[in-house]
Design an enzyme around this catalytic site. Structure first.
Site, PDB file in Angstrom:
ATOM      1  N   GLY A 328       1.027  -0.954   0.043  1.00 21.23           N
ATOM      2  CA  GLY A 328      -0.174   0.325   0.209  1.00 21.23           C
ATOM      3  C   GLY A 328       1.227   1.435   0.188  1.00 21.23           C
ATOM      4  O   GLY A 328       1.537   1.416  -1.275  1.00 21.23           O
ATOM      5  N   GLU A 329       0.472   2.255   0.873  1.00 24.23           N
ATOM      6  CA  GLU A 329       0.640   4.000   0.675  1.00 24.23           C
ATOM      7  C   GLU A 329       1.303   4.452  -0.633  1.00 24.23           C
ATOM      8  O   GLU A 329       1.071   5.164  -0.579  1.00 24.23           O
ATOM      9  CB  GLU A 329       2.362   3.722   1.152  1.00 24.23           C
ATOM     10  CG  GLU A 329       2.456   2.375   2.792  1.00 24.23           C
ATOM     11  CD  GLU A 329       4.324   2.814   2.907  1.00 24.23           C
ATOM     12  OE1 GLU A 329       4.765   3.346   2.479  1.00 24.23           O
ATOM     13  OE2 GLU A 329       4.066   2.022   4.253  1.00 24.23           O
ATOM     14  N   GLY A 330       1.184   3.482  -1.736  1.00 25.32           N
ATOM     15  CA  GLY A 330       1.022   4.413  -2.902  1.00 25.32           C
ATOM     16  C   GLY A 330       2.567   3.929  -3.467  1.00 25.32           C
ATOM     17  O   GLY A 330       2.758   4.445  -4.737  1.00 25.32           O
TER      18      GLY A 330
END
Length: 361
Positions: A328-330
Site C-alpha cells: 500500500g502507501e502508493g
C-alpha cells in the site's frame, strides 16, 4: 460538489485515440512492438483529448489515512495506533513510499481523513506546492475512525459524502498546483477488510475470493476476516447501484476519499495511477458513480491481495507490473510511474519513418 464533478466526466475522445494509433503506425518501430504501452498511450490521448497527450508530470501522491471500527473484530494483528505513527513516518520521509517518491521526483501529500487519534494541526499554506523533498499533511478529518461495519453501518451517508468530497478537493488542489498525474496512496490498520467488502459488494464476488491476508495474518485470523466480510454483506445488503450507500455501509473514510480523488481527476481529464487493493476497491465505487471515470484510471500493479485482481477484472484494467506487492502507501503506483511516462514520451519524441529517413517494410 459531487454532482458537478460527476457531470464533468466525459467519455474518451475517439478522435484523439485514433490519431494516437495512426501516429504509432508511423513511428520508427514495428507496429505493436511496444505491446501494452501503445494502448496505454492511446488511452491517455483519449483522456486528454489530444495527441500526443501531455507528459504525466509532475507526479503527486495523495495518501489518505483513516482508522476502522472493524479492527475490534480482530482482523489485524497490528495495533490501531500504528496508523498515526506511520503518518509521522511519512512526514519524516522514512517510509517506503517516501523512498520511491524521491526516486520518481513525486510529491507526497498525506490527508488525515479519519485517523482515530488526533494529529497536530499544521499551519495553513498560502498555496499548495508540489515539493518532492517536503511531504505535507492535510488535516481533513470527517470523524475519528469508522464505526464497526460488523455491527452497524461504518459511516452515515453524510460522512461518506464528506470524505468523497475531500478527495475531490485534494484532486483539484494538486492539479491546480500543476500535477500532471495523481497517484493513490492509503494508510489505515484494518483497511483491507472494508476493501474486501467493497469489492465483493460491487462485483458480486464471493468473500473468500475477495478477501486476502492483508499484512500477513495467520489462518484463524484470515478465517475470521472472511467471516466478518460475509456477515457484513448479509447484514447491510449494500446495493452497487448506490455507491454512496455502499461506501457508507461497509467502506472506510480513506476508501471514500480515494473514490473522490479518482472522480476529481477524471473530471479534470488527468490520469490517476492506482496502487493496490485499497485503491482498486475505491475505483469500483468511482466507476459506479461515473462509468466514464475508468478512462482516467491506470492500474499501476497487481497486488497480491486476491480482491485486487477481482476488482481490476471488473474494471477492465490490466496492471502494468506484477511484483507480488501488498504494502500500500502508493508504493506500487510509484514503481509503475516510469512506465506511464515512457508510454507517453514515445509519442512525443520518437521519429517517424518519414522524418528519420528510415525505409518501411
Amino acid at each position: 460538489m459531487l454532482e458537478t464533478t460527476i457531470a464533468a466526466i466525459r467519455p474518451a475522445d475517439e478522435a484523439a485515440m485514433a490519431a494516437a494509433r495512426e501516429l504509432h503506425g508511423r513511428l520508427t518501430k514495428p507496429a505493436g512492438s511496444l505491446g501494452a504501452l501503445e494502448e496505454l498511450s492511446v488511452r491517455l490521448a483519449g483522456l486528454a483529448g489530444v495527441c500526443p497527450p501531455p507528459l504525466p508530470e509532475p507526479a503527486a501522491v495523495a495518501i489518505f489515512a483513516g482508522d476502522h471500527g472493524v479492527h475490534a473484530q480482530g482482523v489485524s494483528p497490528w495495533p490501531q495506533e500504528v496508523t498515526g505513527q506511520m503518518i509521522g513516518n511519512f512526514l519524516a520521509g522514512g517510509a517506503v513510499v517516501n523512498a520511491f517518491a524521491r526516486q520518481a521526483g513525486a510529491s507526497v501529500t498525506v490527508v488525515d481523513v479519519g485517523v482515530a487519534n488526533p494529529l497536530p494541526a499544521q499551519p495553513a499554506a498560502e498555496a499548495v506546492v508540489l515539493d518532492p523533498s517536503a511531504p505535507r499533511l492535510v488535516v481533513a478529518s470527517v470523524r475519528r475512525g469508522t464505526r464497526d461495519l460488523a455491527v452497524t453501518a461504518a459511516l452515515t451517508r453524510d460522512e461518506a459524502l464528506a470524505a468523497v468530497q475531500t478527495g475531490i478537493r485534494i484532486a483539484d488542489e494538486l492539479i491546480d498546483a500543476g500535477a500532471g498525474i495523481l497517484l493513490t496512496g492509503d494508510m489505515g490498520i484494518g483497511n483491507t477488510t472494508p476493501a474486501a467488502t467493497l469489492i465483493a459488494a460491487f462485483t458480486g464476488a464471493d468473500p473468500l475470493d475477495a478477501t486476502g491476508r492483508g499484512t500477513g495474518v495467520d489462518d484463524p485470523t484470515y478465517a475470521r476476516k472472511v467471516g466478518v466480510v460475509r456477515a457484513a454483506l448479509a447484514r447491510h445488503a449494500p446495493d452497487p447501484v448506490d455507491p454512496l450507500g455502499v461506501l457508507a455501509a461497509v467502506g472506510g473514510l480513506e476508501h471514500a476519499a480515494l473514490a473522490g480523488l479518482i472522480l476529481g481527476a477524471a473530471a479534470r481529464r488527468t490520469p490517476v495511477l492506482l496502487d493496490g487493493v485499497i485503491a482498486v476497491s475505491a475505483a469500483l465505487a468511482a466507476a459506479a458513480f461515473a462509468p466514464d471515470a475508468v478512462c482516467a484510471m491506470v492500474a499501476g500493479h497487481r497486488s497480491s491481495e486476491p480482491g485486487a485482481t477481482v476488482a481490476l477484472r471488473h474494471l477492465g484494467l490490466d496492471p502494468l507490473i506484477d511484483l507480488g506487492l501488498r504494502l500500500g502507501e502508493g508504493t506500487g503506483a510509484l514503481l509503475a510511474l516510469p512506465v506511464v511516462t515512457g508510454a507517453v514520451r514515445v509519442l512525443h519524441e520518437v521519429a517517424t519513418f518519414d522524418s528519420a529517413g528510415v525505409a518501411e517494410k
